[in-house]
Write a protein that holds these residues in place. Sequence first.
Motif, PDB file in Angstrom:
ATOM      1  N   LYS A  68      -3.501   1.200 -13.614  1.00  0.00           N
ATOM      2  CA  LYS A  68      -4.104   1.662 -12.370  1.00  0.00           C
ATOM      3  C   LYS A  68      -3.119   2.538 -11.597  1.00  0.00           C
ATOM      4  O   LYS A  68      -1.944   2.170 -11.467  1.00  0.00           O
ATOM      5  N   PRO A  69      -3.574   3.677 -11.062  1.00  0.00           N
ATOM      6  CA  PRO A  69      -2.676   4.541 -10.291  1.00  0.00           C
ATOM      7  C   PRO A  69      -2.120   3.830  -9.067  1.00  0.00           C
ATOM      8  O   PRO A  69      -2.816   3.030  -8.431  1.00  0.00           O
ATOM      9  N   LEU A  70      -0.860   4.101  -8.754  1.00  0.00           N
ATOM     10  CA  LEU A  70      -0.278   3.548  -7.540  1.00  0.00           C
ATOM     11  C   LEU A  70      -1.038   4.049  -6.319  1.00  0.00           C
ATOM     12  O   LEU A  70      -1.425   5.220  -6.252  1.00  0.00           O
ATOM     13  N   GLU A  71      -1.256   3.145  -5.373  1.00  0.00           N
ATOM     14  CA  GLU A  71      -1.868   3.513  -4.098  1.00  0.00           C
ATOM     15  C   GLU A  71      -0.758   3.520  -3.044  1.00  0.00           C
ATOM     16  O   GLU A  71      -0.077   2.512  -2.843  1.00  0.00           O
ATOM     17  N   TYR A  72      -0.601   4.649  -2.365  1.00  0.00           N
ATOM     18  CA  TYR A  72       0.519   4.807  -1.434  1.00  0.00           C
ATOM     19  C   TYR A  72       0.120   4.418  -0.010  1.00  0.00           C
ATOM     20  O   TYR A  72       0.544   5.037   0.954  1.00  0.00           O
ATOM     21  N   THR A  73      -0.698   3.377   0.083  1.00  0.00           N
ATOM     22  CA  THR A  73      -1.029   2.772   1.372  1.00  0.00           C
ATOM     23  C   THR A  73      -0.106   1.576   1.576  1.00  0.00           C
ATOM     24  O   THR A  73       0.556   1.109   0.633  1.00  0.00           O
ATOM     25  N   ARG A  74      -0.072   1.057   2.780  1.00  0.00           N
ATOM     26  CA  ARG A  74       0.755  -0.128   3.042  1.00  0.00           C
ATOM     27  C   ARG A  74       0.350  -1.278   2.128  1.00  0.00           C
ATOM     28  O   ARG A  74       1.207  -1.937   1.522  1.00  0.00           O
ATOM     29  N   ARG A  75      -0.945  -1.509   2.010  1.00  0.00           N
ATOM     30  CA  ARG A  75      -1.432  -2.594   1.161  1.00  0.00           C
ATOM     31  C   ARG A  75      -1.108  -2.316  -0.301  1.00  0.00           C
ATOM     32  O   ARG A  75      -0.669  -3.205  -1.042  1.00  0.00           O
ATOM     33  N   GLY A  76      -1.307  -1.068  -0.727  1.00  0.00           N
ATOM     34  CA  GLY A  76      -1.056  -0.714  -2.115  1.00  0.00           C
ATOM     35  C   GLY A  76       0.406  -0.858  -2.491  1.00  0.00           C
ATOM     36  O   GLY A  76       0.741  -1.383  -3.560  1.00  0.00           O
TER      37      GLY A  76
END
Length: 244
Positions: A68-76
């Motif tokens: 899964k692609p990294l999510e650059y949100t705080r949660r991610g």
Amino acid sequence: MSALIEFDNLHYTFPGSRMPALRGATLRIEAGQRIVLLGRNGAGKSTLLLHANGILRPAAGQVRLNGKPLEYTRRGLLMVRRQVGVVFQNPDDQLFSASVRQDISFGPLNLGLSIDEVRHRVAAAADLCGVGDLLDRPTHALSGGQKTRVALAGVLAMGPDILLVDEATSGLDPWMRRQVFAIFNRLVERGATVVLATHDLDAAQHWADTVVVMHEGRVAVAAPAAKVFTDPDLRAQVGPEIER
């Protein structure tokens, strides 16, 4: 076998620099491996590692964790850092709390774990890294080797599946290096993956399962350690990067 983490055609240039640090770096890392990342200074080793848990974000390309692609949100990023831990070259860049106990506790507390779970993790990580007797010591009073093991314990207390180590063994004496590599081996035996960026050819030849050689921001070779050092074609391809 599915990849634990994938770097797919990463490009990155540091702000203020004209020279790209990564120029299409591509690499698959599978679970349960001992990996040594070789290359001259400026080859892109550290930059690649800092993309693995979202400290840096690629200008182009993609980092995938468990497909899964990294999510650059705080949660991610919080989710990523539960799984991917980084130990920096200089432990003083990583230690900032007043005491060893507080420093090792910082990561698990940030994960929102209960106090009992944090205490358990701190004790387990400190024991694994041989710093259980230092928990009440101020971090500024530690020796260089002690600081390295405390920094390592702070990362391990977060329970990562993959540990990325950026040159952290380079300044240690032989006895301390053996202790740190013993910790790495115990982690791999438990199913974790350890990636060590280093100039240490002995580690590449005698400890690693896989050797990755970087050159000018790209992955030049990723192959079993024995093959990298014995295959004439590979030696010719990566020659200057692994010559003593």
